[in-house]
Design an enzyme around this catalytic site. Structure first.
Site: not given
Ligand SMILES: Cc1ncc(COP(=O)(O)O)c(C=O)c1O
Length: 360
Positions: A101, A171, A195
């Site tokens: 991520w 994040d 989450k």
């Molecule tokens: C730490 C983290 N950042 C970003 C994301 C991406 O999130 P999204 O699908 O809401 O864009 C995730 C998981 O999906 C994540 O666990």
């Protein structure tokens, strides 16, 4: 099968109490004669839901008055772009890449300016957090970016990086509200709520007021400018009303549990049961350097793909679901967010012990 123990990384388990309350209010929310799903976002009843949610979140995290709370859409992925578009005034930012991520965010930022990777743990499949006490932070960096808890790899920053005076952007999608945080140490904190906080479809951004300006990169869409949402109190366009309502219920539930300090203790106790078992097991191994272990996401393997697959299948038949690891790590991953009861982890460990005895 009744309710299962759901170890999904997200969308994930929600407190049963919250789900029941939502069910009771489904057809008639507090005498309005309608569901929150059917309600205008400009109505008094919804404004109260929104105001309460923000107030409770502020109380839980002790958010200082000079920070705004924004309820946004587009998920964490949209923040990967909004952050550089709004904050890259000098078109330079430093990224610490501790997982997929963070890497996505780093790659996205390259579209808008010079994104520097100043540290990474990719050399060992992101199984640790690099030493961030003395990194080569760029003199002209607009911010330093981290992913505080790495959902896929199961690592967590236990100390924040030394940003050498630069703004810290984090994040926190997979550790949001799992323990207290000192908001004042960050410029921007954001998390996808699916989450630890609510249903999918929303991201919460907590941003210091002085960072909310009209001075954004040329071409930044109105919808991707933090100021648009800050000025409109998260009601510039139709927000994800039902998600705000559900998150608000989770905030109230967290307050009832004793707040984030109590949650931290509960989460530590819960994670310890699983990590202690993994440390003593002859069959299962954790994949993360012990000092960097996440309280929320626990990846583990047997070292044998066939056995891993059998474990996942047999566990699911017993009501322990979504234990398959991310494809880039393989094996298993148990996500044990706030709403996973301690009994869920105790029973999972009992099952793992039995599986180990049968497959030695
Ligand atoms: C730490 C983290 N950042 C970003 C994301 C991406 O999130 P999204 O699908 O809401 O864009 C995730 C998981 O999906 C994540 O666990």
């Amino acid at each position: 099968m009744g309710r299962v123990y759901n170890f999904s990384a997200g969308p994930a388990v929600l407190p049963e109490e919250v789900l029941k309350e939502a069910a009771e209010e489904m057809l008639d929310y507090k005498g309005t004669g309608m569901s929150v799903m059917e309600m205008s976002h400009r109505s008094k009843a919804f404004q109260e839901i929104l105001d309460d949610a923000e107030a409770d979140l502020r109380e839980l995290l002790h958010i200082p008055d000079n920070y705004k709370v924004l309820f946004l859409q587009g998920g964490a992925h949209q923040q990967f772009a909004m952050i550089p578009m709004n904050l890259m005034k000098h078109k330079v930012a430093d990224y610490i890449v501790t997982g997929q991520w963070a890497k996505r965010a780093y790659q996205e930022a390259q579209k808008y300016g010079k994104a520097n990777k100043i540290a990474s743990s990719e050399d060992k499949t992101f199984s640790y957090i690099p030493d961030c006490s003395d990194l080569p932070v760029s003199d002209d960096a607009d911010y330093v970016y981290i992913c505080e808890n790495n959902t896929i790899y199961g690592t967590k920053f236990k100390t924040l990086p030394n940003t050498k005076g630069k703004l810290l952007v984090a994040d926190v999608s997979s550790c949001f509200l799992s323990e207290p945080m000192d908001v004042s140490k960050y410029g921007v904190i954001y998390g996808g709520v699916q989450k630890n906080v609510g249903p999918a479809g929303m991201v919460i951004t907590i941003i210091r007021e002085d960072l909310i300006t009209e001075d954004v990169l040329p071409g930044t869409p109105t919808m991707l400018t933090y100021k648009t949402h800050a000025d409109a109190g998260s009601l510039y366009n139709t927000p994800n009303c039902y998600c705000i309502y559900m998150c608000g219920k989770v905030f109230k539930w967290l307050k009832k549990q004793g707040g984030l300090e109590a949650m931290k203790q509960y989460n530590e106790k819960k994670a310890k049961i699983l990590y202690d078992f993994l440390d003593g097991s002859a069959l299962f191994q954790g994949t993360v350097v012990p000092k960097d272990r996440s309280l929320m996401n626990v990846p583990f393997v047997t070292g044998n793909d066939e056995l891993d697959a059998r474990f996942i299948k047999e566990a699911a038949a017993q009501g322990f679901v979504n234990l398959k690891g991310h494809r880039s790590v393989g094996g298993m991953r148990a996500s044990i967010y706030n709403a996973m009861p301690i009994e869920g982890v105790e029973k999972l460990v009992e099952f793992m012990k039995k599986f180990e005895e049968e497959n030695r």
